[in-house]
Design a protein around this motif. Structure first.
Motif, PDB file in Angstrom:
ATOM      1  N   ALA A  36       0.864  -1.181   0.007  1.00  0.00           N
ATOM      2  CA  ALA A  36       0.078  -0.089  -0.183  1.00  0.00           C
ATOM      3  C   ALA A  36       0.856   1.227   0.036  1.00  0.00           C
ATOM      4  O   ALA A  36       0.440   2.156  -0.470  1.00  0.00           O
ATOM      5  CB  ALA A  36      -0.880  -0.332   1.415  1.00  0.00           C
ATOM      6  N   LEU A  37       1.828   1.252   0.888  1.00  0.00           N
ATOM      7  CA  LEU A  37       2.897   2.413   0.718  1.00  0.00           C
ATOM      8  C   LEU A  37       3.514   2.483  -0.623  1.00  0.00           C
ATOM      9  O   LEU A  37       3.558   3.700  -0.700  1.00  0.00           O
ATOM     10  CB  LEU A  37       3.745   2.222   2.001  1.00  0.00           C
ATOM     11  CG  LEU A  37       3.274   2.463   3.477  1.00  0.00           C
ATOM     12  CD1 LEU A  37       4.341   2.187   4.423  1.00  0.00           C
ATOM     13  CD2 LEU A  37       2.906   3.847   3.463  1.00  0.00           C
ATOM     14  N   ARG A  38       3.770   1.407  -1.013  1.00  0.00           N
ATOM     15  CA  ARG A  38       4.700   1.448  -2.424  1.00  0.00           C
ATOM     16  C   ARG A  38       3.585   2.219  -3.529  1.00  0.00           C
ATOM     17  O   ARG A  38       3.852   3.031  -4.379  1.00  0.00           O
ATOM     18  CB  ARG A  38       4.963   0.176  -2.752  1.00  0.00           C
ATOM     19  CG  ARG A  38       6.228   0.252  -3.945  1.00  0.00           C
ATOM     20  CD  ARG A  38       6.796  -1.256  -4.005  1.00  0.00           C
ATOM     21  NE  ARG A  38       7.417  -1.745  -2.946  1.00  0.00           N
ATOM     22  CZ  ARG A  38       7.150  -2.966  -2.434  1.00  0.00           C
ATOM     23  NH1 ARG A  38       6.150  -3.677  -2.964  1.00  0.00           N
ATOM     24  NH2 ARG A  38       7.597  -3.246  -1.221  1.00  0.00           N
ATOM     25  N   GLN A  39       2.442   1.615  -3.269  1.00  0.00           N
ATOM     26  CA  GLN A  39       1.319   1.994  -4.523  1.00  0.00           C
ATOM     27  C   GLN A  39       1.154   3.449  -4.218  1.00  0.00           C
ATOM     28  O   GLN A  39       0.875   4.172  -5.237  1.00  0.00           O
ATOM     29  CB  GLN A  39       0.254   1.391  -4.225  1.00  0.00           C
ATOM     30  CG  GLN A  39       0.103  -0.035  -4.758  1.00  0.00           C
ATOM     31  CD  GLN A  39      -1.229  -1.035  -4.455  1.00  0.00           C
ATOM     32  OE1 GLN A  39      -1.989  -0.314  -3.961  1.00  0.00           O
ATOM     33  NE2 GLN A  39      -1.002  -2.197  -5.037  1.00  0.00           N
ATOM     34  N   ASN A  40       0.953   4.068  -3.046  1.00  0.00           N
ATOM     35  CA  ASN A  40       0.882   5.356  -2.958  1.00  0.00           C
ATOM     36  C   ASN A  40       2.053   6.431  -3.146  1.00  0.00           C
ATOM     37  O   ASN A  40       1.839   7.642  -2.966  1.00  0.00           O
ATOM     38  CB  ASN A  40       0.243   5.696  -1.443  1.00  0.00           C
ATOM     39  CG  ASN A  40      -1.218   4.912  -1.320  1.00  0.00           C
ATOM     40  OD1 ASN A  40      -1.821   4.832  -2.243  1.00  0.00           O
ATOM     41  ND2 ASN A  40      -1.595   4.518  -0.049  1.00  0.00           N
ATOM     42  N   GLY A  41       2.946   5.791  -3.174  1.00  0.00           N
ATOM     43  CA  GLY A  41       4.257   6.331  -3.297  1.00  0.00           C
ATOM     44  C   GLY A  41       4.970   6.963  -2.007  1.00  0.00           C
ATOM     45  O   GLY A  41       6.008   7.742  -1.856  1.00  0.00           O
ATOM     46  N   LYS A  42       4.408   6.535  -0.859  1.00  0.00           N
ATOM     47  CA  LYS A  42       4.756   7.045   0.543  1.00  0.00           C
ATOM     48  C   LYS A  42       6.023   6.185   0.982  1.00  0.00           C
ATOM     49  O   LYS A  42       6.511   6.659   1.989  1.00  0.00           O
ATOM     50  CB  LYS A  42       3.578   6.883   1.537  1.00  0.00           C
ATOM     51  CG  LYS A  42       2.461   7.629   1.289  1.00  0.00           C
ATOM     52  CD  LYS A  42       1.514   7.941   2.061  1.00  0.00           C
ATOM     53  CE  LYS A  42       0.062   8.650   1.668  1.00  0.00           C
ATOM     54  NZ  LYS A  42      -1.148   8.539   2.600  1.00  0.00           N
ATOM     55  N   ILE A  43       6.265   4.991   0.352  1.00  0.00           N
ATOM     56  CA  ILE A  43       7.316   4.575   1.063  1.00  0.00           C
ATOM     57  C   ILE A  43       8.516   5.386   0.757  1.00  0.00           C
ATOM     58  O   ILE A  43       9.562   4.992   1.643  1.00  0.00           O
ATOM     59  CB  ILE A  43       7.412   2.959   0.076  1.00  0.00           C
ATOM     60  CG1 ILE A  43       8.430   2.190   0.706  1.00  0.00           C
ATOM     61  CG2 ILE A  43       7.901   3.144  -1.404  1.00  0.00           C
ATOM     62  CD1 ILE A  43       7.844   1.489   2.125  1.00  0.00           C
ATOM     63  N   TYR A  44       8.552   6.213  -0.283  1.00  0.00           N
ATOM     64  CA  TYR A  44       9.913   6.931  -0.439  1.00  0.00           C
ATOM     65  C   TYR A  44      10.036   8.102   0.640  1.00  0.00           C
ATOM     66  O   TYR A  44      10.973   8.198   1.166  1.00  0.00           O
ATOM     67  CB  TYR A  44      10.083   7.827  -1.716  1.00  0.00           C
ATOM     68  CG  TYR A  44       9.713   6.917  -2.740  1.00  0.00           C
ATOM     69  CD1 TYR A  44      11.022   5.814  -3.091  1.00  0.00           C
ATOM     70  CD2 TYR A  44       8.802   6.644  -3.555  1.00  0.00           C
ATOM     71  CE1 TYR A  44      11.017   4.943  -4.148  1.00  0.00           C
ATOM     72  CE2 TYR A  44       8.820   5.652  -4.614  1.00  0.00           C
ATOM     73  CZ  TYR A  44       9.781   4.878  -4.999  1.00  0.00           C
ATOM     74  OH  TYR A  44       9.859   3.834  -6.129  1.00  0.00           O
ATOM     75  N   VAL A  45       8.789   8.435   1.332  1.00  0.00           N
ATOM     76  CA  VAL A  45       8.920   9.200   2.456  1.00  0.00           C
ATOM     77  C   VAL A  45       9.515   8.573   3.740  1.00  0.00           C
ATOM     78  O   VAL A  45      10.360   9.107   4.273  1.00  0.00           O
ATOM     79  CB  VAL A  45       7.482   9.863   2.506  1.00  0.00           C
ATOM     80  CG1 VAL A  45       7.308  10.502   3.870  1.00  0.00           C
ATOM     81  CG2 VAL A  45       7.166  10.744   1.476  1.00  0.00           C
ATOM     82  N   VAL A  46       8.994   7.211   3.828  1.00  0.00           N
ATOM     83  CA  VAL A  46       9.421   6.452   5.077  1.00  0.00           C
ATOM     84  C   VAL A  46      10.876   6.322   4.801  1.00  0.00           C
ATOM     85  O   VAL A  46      11.605   6.660   6.002  1.00  0.00           O
ATOM     86  CB  VAL A  46       8.696   5.239   5.159  1.00  0.00           C
ATOM     87  CG1 VAL A  46       9.308   4.327   6.047  1.00  0.00           C
ATOM     88  CG2 VAL A  46       7.207   5.280   5.308  1.00  0.00           C
ATOM     89  N   VAL A  47      11.371   5.922   3.765  1.00  0.00           N
ATOM     90  CA  VAL A  47      12.970   5.740   3.452  1.00  0.00           C
ATOM     91  C   VAL A  47      13.763   7.034   3.842  1.00  0.00           C
ATOM     92  O   VAL A  47      14.849   6.916   4.293  1.00  0.00           O
ATOM     93  CB  VAL A  47      13.270   4.971   2.117  1.00  0.00           C
ATOM     94  CG1 VAL A  47      14.600   5.157   1.902  1.00  0.00           C
ATOM     95  CG2 VAL A  47      12.640   3.814   1.814  1.00  0.00           C
ATOM     96  N   VAL A  53      17.217  10.234   9.846  1.00  0.00           N
ATOM     97  CA  VAL A  53      17.351  10.265  11.089  1.00  0.00           C
ATOM     98  C   VAL A  53      18.896   9.576  11.516  1.00  0.00           C
ATOM     99  O   VAL A  53      19.613   9.606  12.390  1.00  0.00           O
ATOM    100  CB  VAL A  53      16.238   9.215  11.789  1.00  0.00           C
ATOM    101  CG1 VAL A  53      16.701   8.767  13.024  1.00  0.00           C
ATOM    102  CG2 VAL A  53      15.189  10.080  11.796  1.00  0.00           C
ATOM    103  N   LEU A  54      19.107   8.437  10.638  1.00  0.00           N
ATOM    104  CA  LEU A  54      20.371   7.762  10.707  1.00  0.00           C
ATOM    105  C   LEU A  54      21.605   8.599  10.354  1.00  0.00           C
ATOM    106  O   LEU A  54      22.501   8.679  11.081  1.00  0.00           O
ATOM    107  CB  LEU A  54      20.616   6.643   9.893  1.00  0.00           C
ATOM    108  CG  LEU A  54      19.681   5.381  10.173  1.00  0.00           C
ATOM    109  CD1 LEU A  54      19.392   4.256   9.168  1.00  0.00           C
ATOM    110  CD2 LEU A  54      19.890   4.691  11.428  1.00  0.00           C
ATOM    111  N   ALA A  55      21.375   9.526   9.183  1.00  0.00           N
ATOM    112  CA  ALA A  55      22.309  10.759   8.976  1.00  0.00           C
ATOM    113  C   ALA A  55      22.811  11.346  10.303  1.00  0.00           C
ATOM    114  O   ALA A  55      23.810  11.862  10.490  1.00  0.00           O
ATOM    115  CB  ALA A  55      22.022  11.176   7.662  1.00  0.00           C
ATOM    116  N   GLY A  56      21.482  12.088  10.913  1.00  0.00           N
ATOM    117  CA  GLY A  56      21.643  12.762  11.906  1.00  0.00           C
ATOM    118  C   GLY A  56      22.456  12.294  13.086  1.00  0.00           C
ATOM    119  O   GLY A  56      23.272  12.656  13.781  1.00  0.00           O
ATOM    120  N   LEU A  57      21.937  10.943  13.380  1.00  0.00           N
ATOM    121  CA  LEU A  57      23.048  10.076  14.598  1.00  0.00           C
ATOM    122  C   LEU A  57      24.208  10.135  14.138  1.00  0.00           C
ATOM    123  O   LEU A  57      25.035  10.142  14.947  1.00  0.00           O
ATOM    124  CB  LEU A  57      22.219   8.971  14.718  1.00  0.00           C
ATOM    125  CG  LEU A  57      20.766   8.886  15.364  1.00  0.00           C
ATOM    126  CD1 LEU A  57      20.123   7.538  15.643  1.00  0.00           C
ATOM    127  CD2 LEU A  57      20.968   9.389  16.762  1.00  0.00           C
TER     128      LEU A  57
END
Length: 78
Positions: A36-47, A53-57
């Protein structure tokens, strides 16, 4: 040349990423939420959020290591 602390950070990151890569290599049905996230294109927001967050840490740990190194050198010089 990497400091001892930075090499430990890289080692920990590698240890954390290896199981993820192993799990991604398995050929199982993907969860419905990911579809569902991939179909809506929201998976890129999650990634993107996870990457930020990892870059900040990582940036925080490197800057903390530099500060500690500077303090150690100041105490040796005193």
């Amino acid at each position: 040349m990497l400091s001892r602390f930075q090499s430990r950070i890289l080692l920990v990151l590698a240890a954390l990423l290896l199981p993820v890569l192993h799990a991604a290599a398995q050929t199982a049905d993907s969860p419905e939420m990911a579809d569902a996230l991939r179909q809506n294109g929201k998976i890129y927001v999650v990634v993107a959020v996870i990457a930020v967050v990892l870059a900040g840490l990582l940036f925080y740990l490197i800057s903390l290591d530099r500060k500690l190194t500077r303090l150690e050198q100041e105490t040796r010089d005193s």
